[in-house]
Design a protein around this motif. Sequence first.
Motif, PDB file in Angstrom:
ATOM      1  N   UNK A 246      -7.871   4.868   1.576  1.00 37.61           N
ATOM      2  CA  UNK A 246      -8.628   3.618   1.586  1.00 37.61           C
ATOM      3  C   UNK A 246      -7.763   2.433   1.182  1.00 37.61           C
ATOM      4  N   UNK A 247      -6.913   2.638   0.198  1.00 41.99           N
ATOM      5  CA  UNK A 247      -6.093   1.537  -0.312  1.00 41.99           C
ATOM      6  C   UNK A 247      -5.011   1.099   0.668  1.00 41.99           C
ATOM      7  N   UNK A 248      -4.436   2.034   1.418  1.00 34.99           N
ATOM      8  CA  UNK A 248      -3.299   1.672   2.274  1.00 34.99           C
ATOM      9  C   UNK A 248      -3.654   1.603   3.755  1.00 34.99           C
ATOM     10  N   UNK A 249      -4.890   1.995   4.108  1.00 34.76           N
ATOM     11  CA  UNK A 249      -5.254   2.103   5.517  1.00 34.76           C
ATOM     12  C   UNK A 249      -5.147   0.805   6.302  1.00 34.76           C
ATOM     13  N   UNK A 250      -5.331  -0.322   5.631  1.00 32.48           N
ATOM     14  CA  UNK A 250      -5.247  -1.607   6.326  1.00 32.48           C
ATOM     15  C   UNK A 250      -3.805  -2.051   6.549  1.00 32.48           C
ATOM     16  N   UNK A 251      -2.864  -1.369   5.921  1.00 33.02           N
ATOM     17  CA  UNK A 251      -1.467  -1.798   5.957  1.00 33.02           C
ATOM     18  C   UNK A 251      -0.555  -0.844   6.721  1.00 33.02           C
ATOM     19  N   UNK A 252      -0.972   0.409   6.886  1.00 37.18           N
ATOM     20  CA  UNK A 252      -0.150   1.408   7.542  1.00 37.18           C
ATOM     21  C   UNK A 252      -1.040   2.275   8.435  1.00 37.18           C
ATOM     22  N   UNK A 253      -0.436   2.907   9.438  1.00 38.89           N
ATOM     23  CA  UNK A 253      -1.166   3.939  10.183  1.00 38.89           C
ATOM     24  C   UNK A 253      -1.159   5.211   9.341  1.00 38.89           C
TER      25      UNK A 253
END
Length: 371
Positions: A20-27
């Motif tokens: 959830x924390x990194x999903x907007x920044x990485x695939x």
Amino acid sequence: MKHFDVAIIGAGIAGASIASEIGAHRSVLLLEAEDHPGYHATGRSAAFWTESYGGPLVQPLTTASRDFLESPPPEFSSTGFLGPRGAINIARSDQPDLADQFLADFADNGLAMERWSWTQTAALIPELKPVWTQAVYEPDCCDIDVAALHAAYLRDARRKAVDLVCRAPVSQIRKSDGHWELVASGETYRATVLVNAAGAWADKVARLAGVKPVGIQPLIRNMVQIETDPPSTRDRPLVVGLDGSFYFKPEAGGSYWLSPHDEIPAEPGDVAPDELSVAMAIDRFEKVLDVRVMRVSRKWAGLRSFAPDRLPVIGYDIASPDFFWFAGQGGFGIQTAPATAKLARSLLLNQPMDECLRTIDTSLYAASRFS
């Protein structure tokens, strides 16, 4: 073969929160061995949030998670995940130093704690036997809606285009052309960074990847639900033995959840309740409250996993800088999830620390301490 920036192994509260924390920044690929995420540990939690649980070095992560759990961003959840409970930590009259030591351990942490007499405690818990004369009350202890929190993290990860694949136990991990290749249920996936959020299986995943294990030990915790005469009252506090031998809390419908606070070393797997531990939990409960146990309505066991120093392991492996540890959350992984996931995001994405982490010595949890 689809390529991802990050592959996360394990979709319990650890893997779901970091996705959830990194999903907007990485695939991101999120692999889960079971039919449903959270089967072995997250879904078997005793479901309380209390700042003292885990000790003074874990407490900062619990405290840093509170604002998120109480008032999450509206796009994450329309409601919070905490409900009022309170906790009373008790000891017998022949254990006079335990309450003082407990207060001393957290003296510098700024927690709301009150030394209570037996009279004060018995006013809140009338069935308390008079031998339990030592008590410390924690008014800030809360219930935590574990299922709702876990579901919200998974939902938020999906919203950010994280690919969740269940029934996908990882059987092989290899390096190819500087990238990770993972074989899971006959499919092969490729990723630049591998996140080990496999809980009790964390050392096994490390070995598959050719990374030195850090000594994550799975432990069994037994729980039992009982009905009593008189029945429990839902609004009473969590009760914890200061000697570490039990805890229990009243639940809806007049029952109690209790545990002998046991930690039985085990191999990672699907664990069943131990009859001796269940009997021990009931015996210890009956020594605390003057009530009659009518029947056992449910019993279960779950896994918790600890590093040798009982602190979380968060960060890149010093010998394998594209292998990221997110493991060893013990029994406090749910109540610390917001803070630990934000810490992991800052390390994975090389971003500044979140405001809630600025005063915490995060080096305590670094994976490099096992180098």
